[in-house]
Design a protein around this motif. Structure first.
Motif, PDB file in Angstrom:
ATOM      1  N   TYR A 208      12.206  17.077 -22.914  1.00 34.85           N
ATOM      2  CA  TYR A 208      12.584  16.109 -23.942  1.00 34.85           C
ATOM      3  C   TYR A 208      12.501  16.748 -25.323  1.00 34.85           C
ATOM      4  CZ  TYR A 208      12.466  12.265 -20.590  1.00 34.85           C
ATOM      5  OH  TYR A 208      12.734  11.435 -19.528  1.00 34.85           O
ATOM      6  N   TYR A 209      13.519  16.492 -26.132  1.00 35.41           N
ATOM      7  CA  TYR A 209      13.503  16.891 -27.539  1.00 35.41           C
ATOM      8  C   TYR A 209      13.693  15.627 -28.370  1.00 35.41           C
ATOM      9  CZ  TYR A 209      13.999  21.678 -25.894  1.00 35.41           C
ATOM     10  OH  TYR A 209      13.783  22.887 -25.277  1.00 35.41           O
ATOM     11  N   TRP A 210      12.813  15.449 -29.365  1.00 30.62           N
ATOM     12  CA  TRP A 210      12.840  14.224 -30.155  1.00 30.62           C
ATOM     13  C   TRP A 210      13.381  14.487 -31.551  1.00 30.62           C
ATOM     14  CZ3 TRP A 210      12.152   9.666 -27.884  1.00 30.62           C
ATOM     15  CH2 TRP A 210      11.530   9.668 -26.622  1.00 30.62           C
ATOM     16  N   LYS A 240      -4.661  10.160 -28.122  1.00 27.82           N
ATOM     17  CA  LYS A 240      -3.984  10.979 -27.122  1.00 27.82           C
ATOM     18  C   LYS A 240      -2.489  10.892 -27.405  1.00 27.82           C
ATOM     19  CE  LYS A 240      -3.217  11.463 -22.138  1.00 27.82           C
ATOM     20  NZ  LYS A 240      -3.403  10.826 -20.809  1.00 27.82           N
ATOM     21  N   GLY A 241      -1.877  12.041 -27.677  1.00 30.70           N
ATOM     22  CA  GLY A 241      -0.458  12.063 -27.989  1.00 30.70           C
ATOM     23  C   GLY A 241      -0.199  12.559 -29.400  1.00 30.70           C
ATOM     24  N   PRO A 242       1.055  12.460 -29.880  1.00 28.41           N
ATOM     25  CA  PRO A 242       2.199  11.824 -29.240  1.00 28.41           C
ATOM     26  C   PRO A 242       2.646  12.562 -27.963  1.00 28.41           C
ATOM     27  CG  PRO A 242       2.591  12.174 -31.589  1.00 28.41           C
ATOM     28  CD  PRO A 242       1.399  12.969 -31.215  1.00 28.41           C
ATOM     29  N   GLU A 243       3.088  11.767 -26.989  1.00 25.70           N
ATOM     30  CA  GLU A 243       3.594  12.319 -25.738  1.00 25.70           C
ATOM     31  C   GLU A 243       4.755  11.456 -25.264  1.00 25.70           C
ATOM     32  OE1 GLU A 243       0.418  12.151 -22.901  1.00 25.70           O
ATOM     33  OE2 GLU A 243      -0.034  10.063 -23.329  1.00 25.70           O
ATOM     34  N   VAL A 250      14.783   4.676 -19.593  1.00 21.53           N
ATOM     35  CA  VAL A 250      14.625   5.316 -20.900  1.00 21.53           C
ATOM     36  C   VAL A 250      13.257   5.991 -21.021  1.00 21.53           C
ATOM     37  CG1 VAL A 250      16.206   3.753 -22.090  1.00 21.53           C
ATOM     38  CG2 VAL A 250      13.797   3.151 -21.896  1.00 21.53           C
ATOM     39  N   ALA A 251      13.076   6.699 -22.135  1.00 22.66           N
ATOM     40  CA  ALA A 251      11.795   7.336 -22.444  1.00 22.66           C
ATOM     41  C   ALA A 251      11.458   7.062 -23.906  1.00 22.66           C
ATOM     42  CB  ALA A 251      11.872   8.837 -22.202  1.00 22.66           C
ATOM     43  N   HIS A 252      10.138   7.047 -24.211  1.00 16.34           N
ATOM     44  CA  HIS A 252       9.667   6.757 -25.561  1.00 16.34           C
ATOM     45  C   HIS A 252       8.612   7.790 -25.984  1.00 16.34           C
ATOM     46  CE1 HIS A 252      11.445   2.732 -25.134  1.00 16.34           C
ATOM     47  NE2 HIS A 252      10.836   2.656 -23.968  1.00 16.34           N
ATOM     48  N   LEU A 253       8.332   7.794 -27.281  1.00 21.34           N
ATOM     49  CA  LEU A 253       7.191   8.551 -27.812  1.00 21.34           C
ATOM     50  C   LEU A 253       5.983   7.626 -27.879  1.00 21.34           C
ATOM     51  CD1 LEU A 253       8.424  10.774 -30.791  1.00 21.34           C
ATOM     52  CD2 LEU A 253       7.160  11.532 -28.774  1.00 21.34           C
ATOM     53  N   LYS A 254       4.837   8.119 -27.405  1.00 20.93           N
ATOM     54  CA  LYS A 254       3.646   7.268 -27.286  1.00 20.93           C
ATOM     55  C   LYS A 254       2.404   7.994 -27.786  1.00 20.93           C
ATOM     56  CE  LYS A 254       0.579   5.634 -23.570  1.00 20.93           C
ATOM     57  NZ  LYS A 254       0.398   5.599 -22.104  1.00 20.93           N
ATOM     58  N   THR A 255       1.585   7.279 -28.563  1.00 21.44           N
ATOM     59  CA  THR A 255       0.245   7.746 -28.926  1.00 21.44           C
ATOM     60  C   THR A 255      -0.751   6.655 -28.543  1.00 21.44           C
ATOM     61  OG1 THR A 255       1.057   9.052 -30.799  1.00 21.44           O
ATOM     62  CG2 THR A 255      -1.293   8.513 -30.780  1.00 21.44           C
TER      63      THR A 255
END
Length: 369
Positions: A208-210, A240-243, A250-255
């Motif tokens: 993944y590239y954000w 913990k994160g961002p991951e 779909v996919a998300h960024l999570k902390t």
């Protein structure tokens, strides 16, 4: 061992008989939580902090109105792991009055949605707003397919989400699969999550590239979390994160943020009232974003982007933000989806993002579509 056909049948009967209930799967778990109650077991609140000292399953709106109060289903009958072996005498429950279903909804066209996104981007570039969440509704004709079976299929397709089905007075029938924790406790510490940024889920081999827009959007939410921590004297916490978090299509960024439980043990309702709505569902600055949404979104969000989950059931607190959800009327599935708009947003891409988010639900209610 859970017999899916039997469980689906019981859930359908609860809906048919107008009995208040909530059922759910926690992320990555196969145990079905189920709480069932009489009409008299349902309590309504007009403030988020009124949850202090209460216990049950909570179903809370984005914004409290007369038509969308905070709903608490108190524990009359509660199963942490419901299966076909459990006995549930449906005749022993008092039904609630059927919710008024006018069947009249006006849905926003693509042209109007793109125009609103363009207006929002201009407002952000020229004013004090940094981010605004703009949502829309996607109507789909309801079939005679079992809602119980649809719910179980949704869980099978999104095992790492909090999947739920509720039938409650005032709110009606809602179903969803949300990846976002609002607040969760294991007894010793609480966890809350900053979640933002969206892209299409990739295959296992791809990285993944954000984008700068996604990273910036997620950072907005994280900074807001820390402001709330400061208000409640929470200065020691772990992150913990961002991951990357994959959920459905779909996919998300999570902390994730972790802090000691004793900090809010006696004032959880106040903490939730301060935390909700987060910038992930509203925007920043929060007050200005909320005002912009109220003036410009043509539909009522109701329980979309609100929160739900067990509230002090067996001393457990596990609330999730109500994303990837749909309201189920007699004629339609009404899906609610949204996206975070910043100065870098491109209207057509925002339209595509909402369509991607809708696929999680569309894949179970309209698999041929």
């Amino acid at each position: 061992m859970r017999n899916n056909w039997t469980v689906a049948s019981i859930l359908d009967q609860l809906i048919e008989k107008q009995i208040a209930f909530a059922c759910w799967f926690f992320p990555n778990e196969s145990r079905l939580g189920l709480i069932v109650g009489n009409a008299s077991d349902v309590v309504f609140f007009d403030r988020f902090d009124q949850l202090n000292g209460e216990a049950g399953f909570v179903f809370a709106p984005y914004c409290i109105t007369e038509k969308s109060p905070v709903i608490l289903l108190q524990s009359n009958t509660f199963f942490e792991d419901f299966s076909q072996e459990d006995s549930l005498d449906l005749a022993g429950f008092e039904p609630f009055s059927k919710n008024e279903d006018t069947g009249i909804y006006e849905f926003q066209s693509k042209e109007d949605y793109l125009e609103l996104i363009g207006k929002t981007v201009t407002e952000i570039r020229e004013g004090a707003l940094s981010k605004v969440i703009i949502s829309r509704q996607i109507p789909t004709k309801r079939t005679d397919t079992s809602l119980g079976s649809t719910f179980l299929q949704l869980h099978d397709q999104t095992p790492n989400a909090f999947t739920y089905l509720v039938n409650l007075p005032v709110a009606g029938i809602w179903m969803g699969a949300t990846p976002e924790i609002l607040i969760k406790s294991d007894g010793e510490q609480f966890e809350t999550v900053s979640l933002a940024g969206t892209q299409v889920r990739k295959s296992d081999a791809d990285e993944y590239y954000w984008s700068t827009k996604d990273i910036e959007e997620q950072a907005f939410v994280s900074r807001y979390m820390l402001d709330v921590f400061f208000n409640f004297d929470i200065h020691k916490y772990k992150t913990k994160g961002p991951e990357t978090l994959e959920s459905g299509k779909v996919a998300h960024l999570k902390t994730s943020f972790f802090f000691p439980a004793e900090k809010i043990g006696k004032c959880m309702g106040n903490f939730i009232a301060d935390l909700h709505p987060t910038p992930a569902v509203c925007g920043l600055p929060k007050d200005l974003a909320a005002e912009f949404i109220q003036k410009n979104e043509e539909h009522e969000r109701k329980y979309y982007t609100g929160y739900l989950g067990p509230w002090r059931l067996n001393q457990q607190v596990a609330l999730f933000v109500n994303l990837r959800c749909m309201e189920i009327t007699s004629a339609e599935f009404i899906l609610y989806v949204g996206g975070g708009i910043t100065s870098r947003s491109i209207p057509e891409k925002e339209w595509d993002e909402t369509n991607q988010k809708a696929k999680t639900l569309l894949s179970v209610i309209n698999p041929e579509g």
